[in-house]
Structure formats: C-alpha cells, structure tokens
Design an enzyme around this catalytic site. Sequence first.
Site, PDB file in Angstrom:
ATOM      1  N   ARG A  90       0.776  -1.053   0.044  1.00 46.49           N
ATOM      2  CA  ARG A  90       0.462   0.034  -0.063  1.00 46.49           C
ATOM      3  C   ARG A  90       0.743   1.270  -0.120  1.00 46.49           C
ATOM      4  NH1 ARG A  90      -2.883  -3.737   3.008  1.00 46.49           N
ATOM      5  NH2 ARG A  90      -4.937  -3.695   2.867  1.00 46.49           N
ATOM      6  N   HIS A  93      -0.711   3.551   4.670  1.00 45.22           N
ATOM      7  CA  HIS A  93      -1.156   2.343   5.606  1.00 45.22           C
ATOM      8  C   HIS A  93      -0.748   1.211   5.162  1.00 45.22           C
ATOM      9  CE1 HIS A  93      -4.511   5.145   7.287  1.00 45.22           C
ATOM     10  NE2 HIS A  93      -4.484   5.773   5.890  1.00 45.22           N
ATOM     11  N   ARG A 130      -9.063  -3.553  10.252  1.00 41.08           N
ATOM     12  CA  ARG A 130      -7.559  -3.402  10.268  1.00 41.08           C
ATOM     13  C   ARG A 130      -7.065  -1.990  10.838  1.00 41.08           C
ATOM     14  NH1 ARG A 130      -3.326  -1.636   6.399  1.00 41.08           N
ATOM     15  NH2 ARG A 130      -1.819  -2.887   6.177  1.00 41.08           N
ATOM     16  N   ASN A 166      -9.920   6.967  10.565  1.00 45.69           N
ATOM     17  CA  ASN A 166      -8.765   6.982  11.319  1.00 45.69           C
ATOM     18  C   ASN A 166      -8.773   7.249  12.822  1.00 45.69           C
ATOM     19  OD1 ASN A 166      -7.042   7.154   8.881  1.00 45.69           O
ATOM     20  ND2 ASN A 166      -7.416   9.185   8.783  1.00 45.69           N
ATOM     21  N   PHE A 179      -4.373  14.833  -2.264  1.00 42.23           N
ATOM     22  CA  PHE A 179      -4.131  13.678  -1.328  1.00 42.23           C
ATOM     23  C   PHE A 179      -2.506  13.481  -1.772  1.00 42.23           C
ATOM     24  CE2 PHE A 179      -3.778   9.295   0.017  1.00 42.23           C
ATOM     25  CZ  PHE A 179      -4.145   9.703   1.601  1.00 42.23           C
ATOM     26  N   ARG A 377     -11.928  10.105  -2.703  1.00 41.87           N
ATOM     27  CA  ARG A 377     -11.695   8.795  -2.053  1.00 41.87           C
ATOM     28  C   ARG A 377     -12.340   7.645  -2.621  1.00 41.87           C
ATOM     29  NH1 ARG A 377     -12.125   8.692   4.316  1.00 41.87           N
ATOM     30  NH2 ARG A 377     -10.697   6.806   3.925  1.00 41.87           N
TER      31      ARG A 377
END
Length: 746
Positions: A90, A93, A130, A166, A179, A377
């Site tokens: 990734r 993350h 996760r 988060n 981003f 996103r």
Amino acid sequence: MTSLLSNSLEKASRALDKTEHGAKVAQLSACTKDNTHPDWRITTDYGVKQSNTDEWLKVASEDHVGPALLEDAHGREKIMRFDHERIPERVVHARGAGAFGTFKLLESAADVTSAGVLTDTSRSTPVFVRFSTVLGSRGSPDTVRDVRGFAVKFYTEEGNWDLVGNNIPVFFIQDAIKFPDVIHAAKPEPQNEIPQAQSAHNNFWDFMYMAPEATHMFLWAMSDRAIPRSYRMMEGFGVNTFTLINEKGERSFVKFHWKPTLGVHSLVWDEAIKINGADPDFHRKDLFMSIENGAYPKWRFGIQVLPESREHDFPDFDILDATKIWPEDEIPIRWIGELELNRNPDEYFPEVEQIAFCTSHVVPGIGFSDDPLLQGRNFSYFDTQISRLGVNFQELPINRPVCPVMNHNRDGKLRHTITKGPANYWPNRFGAVPPAKPSEGAYIDYPAKIAGIKARLRSKKFGYHWNQAQLFYNSLTEIEKEHVAAALSFELDHCEDNVVYDRMCERLADIDLALAQKVATMVGGPIPQQAGRPNHGKKTRGISQLEKPAETPTIATRRVAIIIADGYDPVAYNGMKAALLAAQALPFTIAPRRSPIFAAGEDRNTGKGVKPDHHLEGMRSVLFDAIFLPGGTLESIQTLRSSGRAMHWVREAFGHLKPIGATGGAVALVKEAFAVTGLAFSEDASEEAVESYGVVTAGKVSPDGFKEVVSVAKAGADFCSRFFYAISCHRNFERELKGYASMVAF
C-alpha cells in the site's frame, strides 16, 4: 577547512564524471529534469498546463460545494498516478494489523436510515478490522508519531460496508486532489529516501505552512493521539461526512464514531521512541496477544446525525469540510452499537494484507455527501485495490461478501468465479440477472438537487482554517498542551531549512501566542511578539483524552513487571501475582537472570525457585504499564541496588509517569532511585499504604494485605487497591506537571 575539503571533493567528483562515468551521466541527463527552474509550470502527463491543482472540478457555488465530476482528467490522472506508485505494498497504511469480530446494534436507527445493519437489533454482523500507521513502509515500527488507520469491513446481509477511517476525526486536506501532495510531502524526501515513518522533516512542515487548511490536523498529529498506547485504546472516526436515508426517503448527514471501552490512552514520546527499538511490533503483538488471551477489545459505535435542513446552520464551518469536526456541544453523539474483536487471523498475508477497503462500498440506507475529500476517495480506493490486487480483488476470501453475488462482470486476472449460462450482458433475451427493484433491496441513489457552475472552487466557509485549530488547542488540558509544544519542538528541530521552521513559528502564532513563543524559543525561530489573529477562547467536549477514561476503572490487559532477585519476599510476590491475574492483568517476572530465582528462606539446592519471564537486559520498562518491587532480604535489595539496569528500570518508569509499587525493603530502593524531594513514602515498619504521584509504597506487608478481589477505586485503603487504581489511571500526569519526572535521568 571544511569548505576547502568540500570544494576539493566536488571537483574530484566532476572530473570522475567526465572520465569513467561521463557517458552514463550524459545518457541519464536526457531523462533528468530540474524542477527548481523558475520557468516550469504544472502540466498533465500528456503535457497540458494546468491552472489549478488544488480543487477537483465539481458543481459548486460560493455557498455550497457539490459533487465531483468524472470528466476532470487532471484530477483522475493525479490520483491514479499516486495510487499506482507502489506495487504491491500500500502507498499509505502499509504497516497494519487486524482481527475478526462482531458488530451488534444496541439501538435501532430506523428513524434516520433503512440500512439493516443499523436498524435490525437482532443481527450479529461479522466484521474485519485493520489498524495501521499511515506513513511508514510494511517494515517500519509500530509506535512512530503518526495518524492511525481504523478501517472496518462489515459483512452485512445486503453486501459489504467499508467504514474506512482514522483515530483522528479530521484530515490534512479538504479536496482529494491534494492527497498526492500531502503524502508526498510527509513520506521520505525523494532525494535520499529519508526519514522513514516520520513527519519530522523539511518537506512535511513546508507543506503544513503552504496549505493552511492543514493547520487543525497538524495539531491533532502533534498531540498524544498520534502515539497511542494500543490499538485497543484509541478512538476511531469515519472522518468524512456521509449520508443516511430512511424508509421515507428522508436524508440526513452523518459522522461515525468508535469509542474504546478501555478508555483513550497514549504513550509518552520518550517511551514511544524507545519501544521502536525494543519491540517494533509492539502494537501488532499487543492486539494479537489480547485476543489470544480472551481479553477481547470493544468499542462503542456512535453517530452524529444532522437533518438535511440544518446543513447551513453553522457559520464557522462547512459540515462537508473534512478538516473540521462537528462539535459535540452542538451535535451530540448518539451511541447505538458495539464492536468486539474476538478472533485473530489464521494467516497474516491472505487476510490482513489482502483485505481491500473502499469508501465507495456502502449498503442501501447509507450514502455519500458532497464532501470533496470523500468524492475523490471513492475513486482512489477502488483504483488502488485494482493496482495492488487486480480487477478481481473482491473475489479473494477475505473480501467476499457473505450475501449472494451475481452480475455480468467477467474474466480478468485471478478470476475465481465460474458462471454458467450464455448471457454475460444486459438486457438479454433470457431475462437473466436483471436489475433489482427497490422492493427487493436495490440500492437507490438519493435524488439530491444540484445547482451551481462547473468550476474548481470550494465554498467560502472552506476558507475558515483557524477557528477549529484554536478550538482544539483551547480544549486540551495543560499537560496535553505541554505535549503539543514538545512535539512541535521535536519535529521542527529536525528541519534544517530555517525558512521552514521560521514560517511555522509564525503560523503557530495564528493559534496561540504562548505556544508559538515556546516553540520558537526551542527551535531557534523568530519569536512572535503578537498573535497572528485573536484566539476566540472557545472550548468543546470530546477533544481531551483525559475526558475519556475506561467506562469502569480496570487494569485488565495491563502489563505489570514484577522485579525480583534472590532473597525476594515470596508473600508479596505471590500475593501480587495472584491479585493481578484475578484482575485480568498480565504479570511478568523480571530478574537479573532468566534461570531460577530463589525466595527468602528457600534452599537453593533443593528448591525449584521461580523462573522469570525475562531478564533485565532482555526487556525494558517501556514495554510495561507498571512495575512492582516486592522487596525481600538485604541480599535481594542489594542485588537490585547494585544493578545499574535495575535502577534504570525504576527511574525510566518514573520518568514515563507509570505507576510504581514497592513493599518492604524495596521502598528504600525506589526512594533512592528517584532521589526527588516532594514525594511521600511509607515508613519502614508501617503497613499503611502511601500513594504519592502514582508511586504506591507499604513498608510492611502481610498475607492478609493481598486478596484476589481488589476494589479498583481511588479511595481504597489497602496497598493493592491503591496500586491497582494508579494502574487504571494509566499515567500520573501530575508527576510531570510538578516537574518531578524531569528531575530523574532516564
């Protein structure tokens, strides 16, 4: 001398380039571009100059930000290129841990949504969660200062719902097109791939200044929230603004919250740094061992709901702005569910590493707002999973829904499904696999009215960058403010470019003048003499961690080190160990060696002794929540007193504000280790327990002084009760506020 040496080396390097490496340098130069040239302007990969790389093309007006448009080729290219930078790790993350669990709804939210997972209280929905850091690679340590990911996949009866959030409720940027910029700035710098998993460098803080919208978030990142004690002790937030639609077709805006039942707790910075070296898998191991031991982590699930009619009721912020919270004073949280993690993965890679989250995965009754970060996103997460795992990523076992899946998608890499029948399209002559009707549970997009122009802009309230930054800082306790100042001082001290830290000292004056002056003094920046803008002085609930202790005082899952040496007091040792186990804490015996340690009066030739879990050099105090010294004979005390490492354990635990318990002869030992005037200790022959700034002592103990059922209460009179209450508080911050911790070298 240094300058002459540098010039000589540079000349030698150039000469070498012209001879041995000249041909290769010339070859590479054709592909080399220097982006510091003043004539360069941003273009797409196909060469078209772009006038705006900060806002996604959307339908918008001065008062409202609308949905993002698919036709924005620049925005899609920028995000797509970023999504595909790493294969297969990734991009963000990468370092994570996960577990299976169940979600139970305790109160139906049918008044605001039709989603079965949020309305049917008879369900028990399986989930996979996760947790992760953001900046570091898969091999980076767990306890770095960083935002933590908190992603939940609900395997609902209507399909998968991915709530990807988060442990901090806001974000650095407002529009997803930025981003790549914020992550590029935060990741290791491109010229040397340094530093790993840290924001303490020039590029990060350069971006923090250049993008004022990040001001609120970087304060959260400099707070204790960014160094959590455990994944089990941190909050989770959906961050973005989503929508809920009920059976009547009424839409509300919503933010999602997770609150740990163990309370919200953090490490202290010196401790976090040392854990990175002592046990880089600290958080991953903590989660795994807790579930393995049956101490299942739990979180309450809450929603902040706002009727669509109230969208514009807040003059100081736009509810669609991901850099802003919805203050709990104005929009209370409604707690409606509970999450429990109760099963560890069987194999890390196919489950934790291959799980794929997408914010676009929602179920009927849950929808998207025009939050410009969420809009991007939704594109980015889906694109990322295709890059990492392939087009059939949702067929991997960990990603498969528990409900039936059928459509006309076919082929692609690693296709698992074998679909019988001649029709792989719609409409078809067989009527095979038609679209579902609303009555059959089909997802229906809310018919929102949209008015505006097609432009790259945000609403006016998206420009209010300071109010909530001040609100956050004002709402912290004094000790938390001290930690923010210390974190900023550490981070900016690692910036070598004075332009970077000079500017940040000015920016801090926009938040709080005293904070700016304190940090500027430490980092050598210009000391502001007046505030950049007045502080409004407002506070709100839900910001300070100290407002969020465990729902009931508990020491369950706390790691307690019991330090002994030959001649230790078996009454205090055995009594404390039994009491800790009964309270579901985790006691560990630590000694100068790992071979058997013998109690006072025990024959070393015939006795079995106690085999420690670790020796003093194999473990360090940073890996435990509290320490206890049971005392013993003069030999026992003298052995520990003459061990620099044993004394360091005591001093370090004291410096990290941890509870310390001592009985018998060990009381004098800890008193000597601290050598701090102002602390109170129990007298040598007294059985009275004395608590002083988290240090609990009793000069004398008897078997009756230990019991298996201990009341974890502040008013407890006996030694165990007082010590256990100190452990339940996690830290004694008064010790730091009084300056005692800084008096001890550790």
